[in-house]
Design a protein around this motif. Structure first.
Motif, PDB file in Angstrom:
ATOM      1  N   LEU A 105     -14.910   8.047   0.625  1.00  0.00           N
ATOM      2  CA  LEU A 105     -14.480   6.630   1.017  1.00  0.00           C
ATOM      3  C   LEU A 105     -14.453   5.727  -0.111  1.00  0.00           C
ATOM      4  CD1 LEU A 105     -14.897   5.327   3.991  1.00  0.00           C
ATOM      5  CD2 LEU A 105     -17.082   4.477   3.264  1.00  0.00           C
ATOM      6  N   GLU A 106     -15.065   6.045  -1.147  1.00  0.00           N
ATOM      7  CA  GLU A 106     -14.976   5.263  -2.236  1.00  0.00           C
ATOM      8  C   GLU A 106     -13.597   5.043  -2.783  1.00  0.00           C
ATOM      9  OE1 GLU A 106     -19.115   6.656  -2.040  1.00  0.00           O
ATOM     10  OE2 GLU A 106     -17.401   7.529  -1.960  1.00  0.00           O
ATOM     11  N   GLU A 107     -12.885   6.117  -2.583  1.00  0.00           N
ATOM     12  CA  GLU A 107     -11.560   6.203  -3.189  1.00  0.00           C
ATOM     13  C   GLU A 107     -10.418   5.783  -2.230  1.00  0.00           C
ATOM     14  OE1 GLU A 107     -11.089   6.767  -6.062  1.00  0.00           O
ATOM     15  OE2 GLU A 107     -13.075   7.807  -6.642  1.00  0.00           O
ATOM     16  N   GLU A 108     -10.917   5.008  -1.160  1.00  0.00           N
ATOM     17  CA  GLU A 108      -9.926   4.347  -0.536  1.00  0.00           C
ATOM     18  C   GLU A 108      -9.518   3.193  -1.154  1.00  0.00           C
ATOM     19  OE1 GLU A 108     -11.526   3.016   3.318  1.00  0.00           O
ATOM     20  OE2 GLU A 108     -11.725   5.125   4.068  1.00  0.00           O
ATOM     21  N   PRO A 109      -7.813   2.691  -0.983  1.00  0.00           N
ATOM     22  CA  PRO A 109      -7.041   3.187   0.277  1.00  0.00           C
ATOM     23  C   PRO A 109      -6.209   4.411  -0.235  1.00  0.00           C
ATOM     24  CG  PRO A 109      -6.109   1.324  -1.008  1.00  0.00           C
ATOM     25  CD  PRO A 109      -7.431   1.621  -1.452  1.00  0.00           C
ATOM     26  N   LEU A 110      -6.117   4.721  -1.514  1.00  0.00           N
ATOM     27  CA  LEU A 110      -5.231   5.854  -2.000  1.00  0.00           C
ATOM     28  C   LEU A 110      -5.736   7.265  -1.277  1.00  0.00           C
ATOM     29  CD1 LEU A 110      -4.662   5.168  -5.672  1.00  0.00           C
ATOM     30  CD2 LEU A 110      -3.131   4.864  -3.873  1.00  0.00           C
ATOM     31  N   GLU A 111      -6.833   7.641  -1.297  1.00  0.00           N
ATOM     32  CA  GLU A 111      -7.183   8.956  -0.601  1.00  0.00           C
ATOM     33  C   GLU A 111      -7.101   8.905   0.801  1.00  0.00           C
ATOM     34  OE1 GLU A 111     -10.699  10.914  -1.824  1.00  0.00           O
ATOM     35  OE2 GLU A 111     -10.057  10.891  -3.928  1.00  0.00           O
ATOM     36  N   LEU A 112      -7.316   7.692   1.356  1.00  0.00           N
ATOM     37  CA  LEU A 112      -7.109   7.747   2.911  1.00  0.00           C
ATOM     38  C   LEU A 112      -5.627   7.771   3.256  1.00  0.00           C
ATOM     39  CD1 LEU A 112      -8.105   6.864   5.911  1.00  0.00           C
ATOM     40  CD2 LEU A 112      -7.859   4.694   5.105  1.00  0.00           C
ATOM     41  N   LEU A 114       0.790  -1.191  -0.116  1.00  0.00           N
ATOM     42  CA  LEU A 114       0.043  -0.007  -0.111  1.00  0.00           C
ATOM     43  C   LEU A 114       0.898   1.253   0.067  1.00  0.00           C
ATOM     44  CD1 LEU A 114      -2.872  -0.748   2.407  1.00  0.00           C
ATOM     45  CD2 LEU A 114      -3.079  -0.777   0.077  1.00  0.00           C
ATOM     46  N   ASP A 115       1.796   1.321   0.776  1.00  0.00           N
ATOM     47  CA  ASP A 115       2.781   2.263   0.793  1.00  0.00           C
ATOM     48  C   ASP A 115       3.451   2.715  -0.452  1.00  0.00           C
ATOM     49  OD1 ASP A 115       2.251   2.500   3.546  1.00  0.00           O
ATOM     50  OD2 ASP A 115       4.179   1.567   4.029  1.00  0.00           O
ATOM     51  N   LYS A 116       3.941   1.711  -0.992  1.00  0.00           N
ATOM     52  CA  LYS A 116       4.598   1.778  -2.577  1.00  0.00           C
ATOM     53  C   LYS A 116       3.318   2.209  -3.523  1.00  0.00           C
ATOM     54  CE  LYS A 116       8.287  -1.895  -2.039  1.00  0.00           C
ATOM     55  NZ  LYS A 116       9.366  -0.687  -2.146  1.00  0.00           N
ATOM     56  N   TYR A 117       2.158   1.621  -3.444  1.00  0.00           N
ATOM     57  CA  TYR A 117       1.131   1.857  -4.348  1.00  0.00           C
ATOM     58  C   TYR A 117       0.854   3.405  -4.167  1.00  0.00           C
ATOM     59  CZ  TYR A 117      -3.324   1.206  -6.697  1.00  0.00           C
ATOM     60  OH  TYR A 117      -4.407   1.242  -7.669  1.00  0.00           O
ATOM     61  N   TYR A 118       0.776   3.671  -3.126  1.00  0.00           N
ATOM     62  CA  TYR A 118       0.383   5.060  -2.759  1.00  0.00           C
ATOM     63  C   TYR A 118       1.476   6.196  -3.143  1.00  0.00           C
ATOM     64  CZ  TYR A 118       0.428   9.540  -0.124  1.00  0.00           C
ATOM     65  OH  TYR A 118       0.316  10.992   0.436  1.00  0.00           O
ATOM     66  N   ARG A 119       2.830   5.848  -2.906  1.00  0.00           N
ATOM     67  CA  ARG A 119       3.796   6.894  -3.569  1.00  0.00           C
ATOM     68  C   ARG A 119       3.656   6.693  -5.121  1.00  0.00           C
ATOM     69  NH1 ARG A 119       4.437  10.018   0.408  1.00  0.00           N
ATOM     70  NH2 ARG A 119       5.170   9.046   2.446  1.00  0.00           N
ATOM     71  N   TYR A 120       3.436   5.603  -5.797  1.00  0.00           N
ATOM     72  CA  TYR A 120       3.548   5.409  -7.053  1.00  0.00           C
ATOM     73  C   TYR A 120       2.418   6.256  -7.536  1.00  0.00           C
ATOM     74  CZ  TYR A 120       3.017   3.425 -11.665  1.00  0.00           C
ATOM     75  OH  TYR A 120       2.776   3.064 -13.169  1.00  0.00           O
ATOM     76  N   ASN A 121       1.024   6.612  -6.990  1.00  0.00           N
ATOM     77  CA  ASN A 121      -0.012   7.394  -7.634  1.00  0.00           C
ATOM     78  C   ASN A 121      -0.026   8.649  -6.503  1.00  0.00           C
ATOM     79  OD1 ASN A 121      -1.601   5.287  -9.176  1.00  0.00           O
ATOM     80  ND2 ASN A 121      -1.144   4.033  -7.514  1.00  0.00           N
ATOM     81  N   TYR A 122       0.814   8.989  -6.185  1.00  0.00           N
ATOM     82  CA  TYR A 122       0.836  10.235  -5.295  1.00  0.00           C
ATOM     83  C   TYR A 122       0.299  11.766  -6.034  1.00  0.00           C
ATOM     84  CZ  TYR A 122       2.067  14.219  -2.017  1.00  0.00           C
ATOM     85  OH  TYR A 122       2.021  15.350  -1.545  1.00  0.00           O
ATOM     86  N   ASN A 123       0.888  11.790  -7.055  1.00  0.00           N
ATOM     87  CA  ASN A 123       0.532  12.904  -7.895  1.00  0.00           C
ATOM     88  C   ASN A 123      -0.732  13.113  -8.400  1.00  0.00           C
ATOM     89  OD1 ASN A 123       3.202  13.936  -7.534  1.00  0.00           O
ATOM     90  ND2 ASN A 123       4.038  13.312  -9.366  1.00  0.00           N
ATOM     91  N   LEU A 183      -7.492  15.597  -5.365  1.00  0.00           N
ATOM     92  CA  LEU A 183      -7.996  16.413  -4.469  1.00  0.00           C
ATOM     93  C   LEU A 183      -8.213  17.691  -4.360  1.00  0.00           C
ATOM     94  CD1 LEU A 183      -8.906  15.260  -1.601  1.00  0.00           C
ATOM     95  CD2 LEU A 183      -7.856  13.383  -2.914  1.00  0.00           C
ATOM     96  N   GLN A 184      -7.019  18.201  -5.188  1.00  0.00           N
ATOM     97  CA  GLN A 184      -7.142  19.742  -5.539  1.00  0.00           C
ATOM     98  C   GLN A 184      -8.099  20.207  -6.478  1.00  0.00           C
ATOM     99  OE1 GLN A 184      -3.103  20.120  -6.939  1.00  0.00           O
ATOM    100  NE2 GLN A 184      -2.131  20.339  -5.056  1.00  0.00           N
ATOM    101  N   LEU A 231      -4.761  11.351   3.081  1.00  0.00           N
ATOM    102  CA  LEU A 231      -5.172  12.165   3.899  1.00  0.00           C
ATOM    103  C   LEU A 231      -4.463  11.993   5.348  1.00  0.00           C
ATOM    104  CD1 LEU A 231      -7.515  13.876   5.217  1.00  0.00           C
ATOM    105  CD2 LEU A 231      -8.914  11.783   5.619  1.00  0.00           C
ATOM    106  N   VAL A 232      -3.794  10.638   5.697  1.00  0.00           N
ATOM    107  CA  VAL A 232      -3.183  10.441   6.954  1.00  0.00           C
ATOM    108  C   VAL A 232      -1.750  11.031   6.882  1.00  0.00           C
ATOM    109  CG1 VAL A 232      -4.731   8.416   7.740  1.00  0.00           C
ATOM    110  CG2 VAL A 232      -2.596   8.195   6.283  1.00  0.00           C
ATOM    111  N   ASP A 233      -1.437  11.003   5.662  1.00  0.00           N
ATOM    112  CA  ASP A 233      -0.077  11.484   5.349  1.00  0.00           C
ATOM    113  C   ASP A 233      -0.127  13.036   5.667  1.00  0.00           C
ATOM    114  OD1 ASP A 233       2.532  11.941   4.375  1.00  0.00           O
ATOM    115  OD2 ASP A 233       2.241  11.474   2.388  1.00  0.00           O
ATOM    116  N   LYS A 234      -0.961  13.879   4.881  1.00  0.00           N
ATOM    117  CA  LYS A 234      -1.137  15.158   5.163  1.00  0.00           C
ATOM    118  C   LYS A 234      -1.477  15.569   6.463  1.00  0.00           C
ATOM    119  CE  LYS A 234      -0.067  16.270   0.979  1.00  0.00           C
ATOM    120  NZ  LYS A 234       1.420  16.916   0.639  1.00  0.00           N
ATOM    121  N   LEU A 235      -2.180  14.873   7.230  1.00  0.00           N
ATOM    122  CA  LEU A 235      -2.442  15.043   8.557  1.00  0.00           C
ATOM    123  C   LEU A 235      -1.561  14.943   9.752  1.00  0.00           C
ATOM    124  CD1 LEU A 235      -6.366  13.889   8.746  1.00  0.00           C
ATOM    125  CD2 LEU A 235      -5.414  16.161   8.074  1.00  0.00           C
TER     126      LEU A 235
END
Length: 327
Positions: A251-258, A18-27, A33-34, A261-265
């Motif tokens: 909620l439908e966009e978890e896990p990436l948006e979650l 999940l960490d790798k998947y998130y970093r891959y899709n971060y941008n 979200l923006q 969020l926890v990263d930014k918070l």
């Protein structure tokens, strides 16, 4: 190790992935979200329709630099439990009442166009999680099947909902009193945890089935206009246009948006807390199918009510309105 371009099934227990998947899709996630927040701010700046001063459902956690609004049936239980554990209240008993003293309900000053509340630290990041409005209502009635939920929420809405929505189904009016007595006995049976099967008189609509369904809930709210946070639009409940949130994820966009969020918070170290928890879409990967199956049995009158009642959520959060049958 992972081919992130061909991901189909996500192992939600594999944090490393999940960490790798998130970093891959971060941008891509950040861009989405923006755009969402820009869309929300644009609508809010042009219209007064979604602005009101009646709802105060922000809770401050100043020690974490956060202010949170719980949209019910959108992951709110998981976040409530998390915050209670972090601030040490409730002693393992989870309920919103234990953080009631953190509710922000007294207006303070306005800084850079943003309303601050008394006892809210300037610079707190405000956030909430939203969900398709119909999915929220489906989740509510689905959860009511549980015996504990039937008892806990009986006086809140379940009892009146069933009686109100099914009264027209009583074929023999002379038996209505008997049916209601039997319905009351059913709750007593649930409370006493009796063994065996509860015998139901044939034709008793209040116990067929013995829990509310989606059409019962919608018919009940239409007729009684009862207010409850569980079916209040998230845009209204969280006063989105007034409170000017920093992050609103779906909620439908978890896990990436979650994960974003926890990263930014600043909660990255606690991210595993949110895996496979109550109200998490991790267990609802077929939610689109559930929505479609439910929609197939929903009459146009109920679809029209959902579209009108949740108009703000559809417009602000980018959900599609329910299509009418025959259109």
């Amino acid at each position: 190790m992972y081919n992130l371009t061909k991901v189909k099934n996500i192992d939600l227990q594999d944090t490393e992935f999940l960490d790798k998947y998130y970093r891959y899709n971060y941008n891509a996630v950040e861009s989405r979200l923006q755009k969402r927040m820009a869309h929300i701010n644009s609508i809010c700046s042009k219209s007064k329709v979604f602005q009101n001063d009646r709802y105060y459902n922000l809770y401050q956690f100043n020690e974490l630099g956060l202010s949170w609004c719980p949209i019910f049936k959108s992951g709110s239980s998981t976040w409530r439990n998390y915050f209670q554990d972090r601030v040490g209240v409730g002693g393992g008993d989870y309920h919103i009442k234990y953080i009631a003293d953190r509710q922000l309900n007294k207006k303070g000053s306005t800084v850079n166009g943003r309303l601050l509340y008394l006892y809210e630290t300037r610079g707190n990041k405000r956030f909430t999680l939203t969900r398709n409005p119909l999915a929220r209502m489906i989740s509510l009635v689905k959860n009511s099947v549980k015996d504990k939920e039937m008892l806990d929420k009986k006086s809140d809405w379940i009892y009146d909902c069933i009686l109100t929505s099914r009264a027209s189904r009583v074929k023999q009016k002379a038996l209505d009193g008997l049916y209601k007595i039997e319905f009351d006995h059913y709750f007593t049976w649930l409370k006493n945890k009796r063994e065996g099967k509860f015998e139901i008189t044939e034709g008793n609509p209040y116990l067929d089935p013995p829990y509310p369904e989606l059409q019962d809930l919608i018919a009940f709210v239409i007729k009684t206009k009862k207010k409850d946070g569980h079916w209040t639009p998230g845009s209204v409940f969280c006063n989105v246009c007034v409170n000017k949130f920093d992050y609103i994820i779906k909620l439908e966009e978890e896990p990436l948006e979650l994960w974003y969020l926890v990263d930014k918070l600043g909660l990255w170290e606690d991210r595993e807390v949110f895996l496979n928890k109550a109200n998490s879409s991790f267990k609802k990967l077929s939610e689109k199918d559930i929505l479609q199956n439910t929609l197939d049995g929903l009459p146009n009158s109920h679809r029209a009510w959902v579209n009108k009642h949740f108009k703000g959520d559809f417009e602000l959060f980018g959900y599609e309105e329910l299509p009418m049958r025959g259109s």
